[in-house]
Design a protein around this motif. Structure first.
Motif, PDB file in Angstrom:
ATOM      1  N   LEU A 104       0.834  -1.208   0.000  1.00 27.33           N
ATOM      2  CA  LEU A 104       0.000   0.000   0.000  1.00 27.33           C
ATOM      3  C   LEU A 104       0.868   1.256   0.000  1.00 27.33           C
ATOM      4  O   LEU A 104       0.602   2.218  -0.727  1.00 27.33           O
ATOM      5  N   PHE A 105       1.913   1.240   0.828  1.00 31.06           N
ATOM      6  CA  PHE A 105       2.796   2.404   0.868  1.00 31.06           C
ATOM      7  C   PHE A 105       3.610   2.516  -0.420  1.00 31.06           C
ATOM      8  O   PHE A 105       3.809   3.608  -0.939  1.00 31.06           O
ATOM      9  N   TYR A 106       4.074   1.380  -0.923  1.00 34.83           N
ATOM     10  CA  TYR A 106       4.868   1.379  -2.161  1.00 34.83           C
ATOM     11  C   TYR A 106       4.057   1.939  -3.328  1.00 34.83           C
ATOM     12  O   TYR A 106       4.566   2.711  -4.139  1.00 34.83           O
ATOM     13  N   GLN A 107       2.770   1.563  -3.386  1.00 35.36           N
ATOM     14  CA  GLN A 107       1.906   2.026  -4.469  1.00 35.36           C
ATOM     15  C   GLN A 107       1.290   3.390  -4.180  1.00 35.36           C
ATOM     16  O   GLN A 107       0.579   3.937  -5.023  1.00 35.36           O
ATOM     17  N   GLN A 108       1.579   3.937  -2.981  1.00 37.88           N
ATOM     18  CA  GLN A 108       1.071   5.263  -2.594  1.00 37.88           C
ATOM     19  C   GLN A 108      -0.456   5.327  -2.702  1.00 37.88           C
ATOM     20  O   GLN A 108      -1.033   6.268  -3.258  1.00 37.88           O
ATOM     21  N   ILE A 109      -1.124   4.301  -2.174  1.00 39.04           N
ATOM     22  CA  ILE A 109      -2.583   4.247  -2.164  1.00 39.04           C
ATOM     23  C   ILE A 109      -3.118   5.286  -1.180  1.00 39.04           C
ATOM     24  O   ILE A 109      -2.535   5.522  -0.118  1.00 39.04           O
ATOM     25  N   SER A 110      -4.245   5.905  -1.506  1.00 39.25           N
ATOM     26  CA  SER A 110      -4.818   6.934  -0.632  1.00 39.25           C
ATOM     27  C   SER A 110      -5.174   6.349   0.734  1.00 39.25           C
ATOM     28  O   SER A 110      -5.393   5.140   0.885  1.00 39.25           O
ATOM     29  N   ARG A 111      -5.274   7.245   1.727  1.00 40.46           N
ATOM     30  CA  ARG A 111      -5.511   6.804   3.099  1.00 40.46           C
ATOM     31  C   ARG A 111      -6.813   6.021   3.222  1.00 40.46           C
ATOM     32  O   ARG A 111      -6.863   4.970   3.869  1.00 40.46           O
ATOM     33  N   GLY A 112      -7.894   6.516   2.607  1.00 38.70           N
ATOM     34  CA  GLY A 112      -9.191   5.851   2.733  1.00 38.70           C
ATOM     35  C   GLY A 112      -9.206   4.479   2.105  1.00 38.70           C
ATOM     36  O   GLY A 112      -9.626   3.484   2.735  1.00 38.70           O
ATOM     37  N   ILE A 113      -8.761   4.384   0.865  1.00 41.30           N
ATOM     38  CA  ILE A 113      -8.749   3.083   0.177  1.00 41.30           C
ATOM     39  C   ILE A 113      -7.771   2.135   0.850  1.00 41.30           C
ATOM     40  O   ILE A 113      -8.062   0.943   1.041  1.00 41.30           O
ATOM     41  N   GLY A 114      -6.616   2.675   1.242  1.00 44.43           N
ATOM     42  CA  GLY A 114      -5.633   1.835   1.913  1.00 44.43           C
ATOM     43  C   GLY A 114      -6.158   1.259   3.211  1.00 44.43           C
ATOM     44  O   GLY A 114      -5.917   0.080   3.529  1.00 44.43           O
ATOM     45  N   SER A 115      -6.895   2.084   3.963  1.00 44.13           N
ATOM     46  CA  SER A 115      -7.469   1.588   5.221  1.00 44.13           C
ATOM     47  C   SER A 115      -8.456   0.462   4.961  1.00 44.13           C
ATOM     48  O   SER A 115      -8.468  -0.564   5.666  1.00 44.13           O
ATOM     49  N   ALA A 116      -9.288   0.634   3.940  1.00 44.16           N
ATOM     50  CA  ALA A 116     -10.281  -0.404   3.611  1.00 44.16           C
ATOM     51  C   ALA A 116      -9.600  -1.692   3.198  1.00 44.16           C
ATOM     52  O   ALA A 116      -9.997  -2.799   3.634  1.00 44.16           O
ATOM     53  N   VAL A 117      -8.572  -1.596   2.360  1.00 36.92           N
ATOM     54  CA  VAL A 117      -7.857  -2.792   1.913  1.00 36.92           C
ATOM     55  C   VAL A 117      -7.211  -3.496   3.098  1.00 36.92           C
ATOM     56  O   VAL A 117      -7.273  -4.731   3.226  1.00 36.92           O
ATOM     57  N   PHE A 118      -6.606  -2.713   3.989  1.00 39.10           N
ATOM     58  CA  PHE A 118      -5.921  -3.325   5.130  1.00 39.10           C
ATOM     59  C   PHE A 118      -6.922  -4.031   6.051  1.00 39.10           C
ATOM     60  O   PHE A 118      -6.646  -5.129   6.556  1.00 39.10           O
TER      61      PHE A 118
END
Length: 818
Positions: free
Chosen positions: A17-31
């Motif tokens: 997620l950090f490597y791909q620089q995913i946004s905070r909202g989408i990254g939180s959902a994926v995690f």
């Protein structure tokens, strides 16, 4: 085991997620989704406490008020207490100029598409004509031994030629009679002159770098431009610029020189002006200058201009014959170019002497920083490049001509270790010149030019030292035959001026680089020091979490590339099989640099500025990555042959080995309970990459041999230089002898082999050559040419001898009877 697998999956998800620089909202959902799926592998992830912690973390991160209350505000307040305030002088230095591709390298993610579109500058017809005619004519007039040791000045006809042929007008706009040449053309001109005479090069360099011409063209009022620029272009006016003094060198904030706004009389009329008092030192062209630029601190105690008393550093331009100005004495900096002190006591000048007029009062430091690029990025690297060009040619030729133990000295491995470095550094300097001057066409990148000044002049020092080691006594003994001693003697000049190299490396490259090139750091500091704390906190919130995502993304990238490189790394679309692996290595080290820098900034904060050994090493890594980019870009412009590949490969190995050495020194000395060593294990779990190893013995031998041979690189490095063909000249003598050796070498070596075995009869070289021909060792047709070469060889190896008063040269060049 399943719990361990779940933890690995969660960590891998975060890294991705950090490597791909995913946004905070989408990254939180994926995690959250991955967490729940991993719960089937590790039941403790479904434990109520685990789920509560997960929900709390996700909520705080994504709810603005909660995030600011529990995370942002405590961090903001803590940093506000420990981060040092940025002074006005430091702020102006940081904000001055522009950034270029060095910012990409510092970001951890170089934009190779952008880099692919950077094309090296070519000379225009006018620029090429000036180099082929006026510059060559000037070089034909120069005799550096005469200038250095007899006249201790340029001959009068050379001064006239420089003035009236436009050598002082290269940066002046054409509408004022100048040439307005590109930075690359200026560099080519200065380096060609420098291959003939450092004194002449410095004399031509100064009016075209930091000085009145550039400041006027950039900031002057129309009246000032009309008044001064035509005279400067014609050479009727000779400029100098007074910045440094006995107690203020590179620290402009310590300038003790003052100007006080007051009223005074000029030509019997009372005018508003400035009363100046100053003591300047080490000012090039001061002894012959007709117009003096000055930097000083301006004060307005009577508030005649406004409400501010301390206006700050200001730049003004005054005629050298102004009452109260003391000028004309000379320093002797080890090279006889004009350099001296300027003093002024109660010098009254009108306010319109301020460059740019009264509105530019107090803005002098920013003006100077933005105009330092010509000196740091063009002139001084041009002198270094000239040393590289001549060092390559002379060291290679001398190594093949000079023989010991019946072997060319350049074939000894110990010598090849030095000569291979000479070859690689000369190649690097030419590459670096192309890239840095190209950057100056896109703006005024202060970090790039600081890198160029430091690393180019240090490479010059290293290269010339190697050349002196190889030349030995031939390089030490002064005289008109010596092709190395004067550049060696003049090296400290380039090292010292435009900011001493120690300061440039320790404070400027990383100090400015971190602030200018980091995508968030400077804005964060501005938010922390904002007067409106509420707005500052809001700004800091967005910046801080973007910064955190940036840092964690680079850490993830560096670790991933360490484990899976080159499969996770891109190269420019036009990269070939040679360059693509090197571009991928730049990606990896760029991510490591960005991650390590952020870790240092986070843990040391303002103390990093004082930990100069650490910050300098990070600056070295940054610089070497830019140097590697220059080498790759230059390699692509030359014919793809064995010589080009060998030089580029060796130069790249040097750059990356030095970058890695700097990283290792950083991690070993960082402290903080071994965090530096942890970073080293994270980023280099398998040890130093192969391509970051120092050049191998095989590469040393190959390049050490190649520098002694004709090649495409030897020709490319000679093209910008002035190579004398006069066999009585210090350079021409070596050049002519080398060319003659190439013509006769097979026969000459056969003769030497027979002579070494005692197979030849005769008392002289000629008699022995004739005997060798009779015995079929060489052809009869070779006798005269080899005999001629041997006489040239002997003459080439001689050093100058003088009478006992060191006035008259007395060289006995005839070969002794043997």
């Amino acid at each position: 085991m399943l719990s361990l697998l779940a933890i690995v999956l969660l960590i891998a998800t975060l890294m991705t997620l950090f490597y791909q620089q995913i946004s905070r909202g989408i990254g939180s959902a994926v995690f959250v989704i991955v967490w729940l799926l991993c719960g089937f592998l590790a039941s403790w992830l479904f434990h109520p406490l685990s789920l509560i912690l997960l929900a709390a973390g996700v909520t705080v991160l994504n709810h603005v008020d909660l995030r600011q209350k529990f995370i942002t505000k405590p961090v903001y307040n803590a940093l506000a207490k420990v981060m040092p305030a940025i002074g006005d002088t430091e702020r102006e230095a940081i904000e001055a100029g522009t950034t270029w591709f060095e910012a990409d390298l510092f970001s951890g993610r170089p934009d190779w598409e952008k880099f692919a579109h950077i094309q090296f500058t070519s000379l225009t017809e006018e620029e090429q004509s000036f180099i082929d005619n006026e510059v060559v004519e000037l070089c034909d007039m120069l005799d550096e031994w005469q200038i250095f040791h007899e006249l201790r000045d340029l001959p009068e006809e050379v001064w006239d030629f420089l003035k009236h042929k436009g050598f002082f007008s290269l940066i002046i706009p054409t509408e004022y009679g100048g040439k307005a040449f590109s930075p690359y053309a200026q560099s080519r001109i200065m380096s060609k002159i420098a291959t003939r005479s450092l004194t002449a090069a410095v004399t031509a360099m100064v009016p075209n770098s930091l000085g009145p011409g550039e400041l006027l063209a950039e900031y002057g009022t129309q009246e000032q431009k009309d008044r001064w620029l035509p005279g400067l272009a014609k050479g009727d006016e000779i400029p100098c610029f007074g910045l440094t003094g006995p107690e203020a060198g590179s620290d402009a904030g310590a300038i003790p020189d003052t100007g006080v706004i007051c009223k005074g009389k000029i030509d019997g009329k009372e005018v508003l002006g400035m009363r100046l008092n100053f003591a300047k030192r080490w000012i090039t062209l001061a002894p012959v200058a007709t117009v003096v630029g000055l930097a000083f601190k301006l004060y307005d105690p009577e508030k005649l201009l406004g409400d501010t008393e301390d206006l700050g550093i200001t730049c003004a331009l005054i005629p050298a014959d102004t009452k109260g100005v003391e000028i004309g004495r000379r320093h002797y900096p080890g090279s006889p170019f004009m350099n001296g002190p300027i003093n002024g006591k109660d010098v009254f000048v009108p306010l319109d002497a301020i460059i740019g007029g009264p509105d530019m009062a107090g803005k002098g430091w920013r003006m100077l920083i933005e105009c330092l690029g010509a000196g740091r990025g063009v002139s001084l690297p041009a002198l270094a490049t000239a040393s590289g060009e001549m060092g390559y040619r002379m060291t290679g030729a001398f190594g093949r001509i000079r023989r010991q133990f019946n072997t060319a000295v350049g074939e000894f491995e110990g010598v090849q270790e030095a000569s291979a470095n000479v070859a690689a550094l000369a190649y690097t300097l030419e590459a670096y010149r192309h890239l840095v001057t190209r950057s100056l066409e896109d703006g005024a990148p202060s970090v790039v030019t600081a890198m160029a000044k430091y690393h180019a002049t240090e490479m010059m020092r290293e290269l010339i030292n190697h050349g002196m080691d190889i030349a030995g006594g031939r390089g030490i003994q002064l005289g008109p035959r010596n092709f190395l001693a004067l550049p060696y003697q003049s090296t400290p000049i380039a090292i010292t001026v435009e900011g001493a190299n120690i300061l440039t490396r320790s404070l400027m490259i990383f100090g400015q680089g971190a602030m200018r090139c980091h995508p968030f750091l400077y804005d964060e500091l501005q938010a922390i020091q904002a007067e409106d704390k509420k707005q500052g906190l809001q700004d800091f919130d967005a910046l801080f979490f973007s910064h955190a995502s940036h840092t964690l993304g680079n850490i993830s990238s560096a670790i991933a590339q360490a484990l899976a490189s080159p499969y996770l790394s891109d190269a420019p679309g036009n990269a070939d099989a040679f360059s693509a692996p090197w571009y991928r290595l730049i990606n990896r080290y760029s991510a490591v640099l960005a991650s390590t820098s952020d870790m240092a900034l986070a843990l040391l904060g303002g103390d990093l500025k004082r930990r100069e050994l650490l910050s300098a090493r990070l600056g070295d890594v940054h610089s070497q990555l830019l140097i590697a980019c220059a080498i790759l870009k230059y390699h692509a412009t030359l014919p793809r042959d064995e010589a080009n590949d060998a030089h580029a490969h060796y130069a790249l190995r040097l750059a990356f080995s030095r970058a890695h050495d700097s990283l290792e020194a950083f991690t070993s000395n960082f402290g903080f309970f071994g965090i530096g060593r942890v970073l080293k294990r994270l980023f280099f779990p398998l040890g130093r990459p192969c391509k970051a190893q120092a050049p191998s013995d095989d590469q040393i031998r190959a390049l050490g041999q190649m520098i002694m041979e004709p090649s495409s690189v030897r020709d490319a490095l000679a093209e910008p230089a002035y190579i004398s063909q006069d066999p009585e000249d210090s350079i021409g003598r070596v050049e002519a002898t080398f060319n003659k050796l190439l013509e006769v070498e097979p026969g000459f070596l056969a003769y030497l082999k027979a002579e070494g075995k005692g197979q030849l009869e005769g008392k002289t070289v000629l008699e022995k050559l004739q005997d060798a021909a009779r015995k079929g060792i060489i052809n009869e047709s070779q006798v005269e040419a080899i005999n001629e070469y041997d006489a040239m060889r002997y003459d080439c190896l001689l050093t100058d001898a003088f009478d006992k008063d060191l006035k008259e040269v007395q060289v006995h060049a005839e070969r002794p009877m043997i």
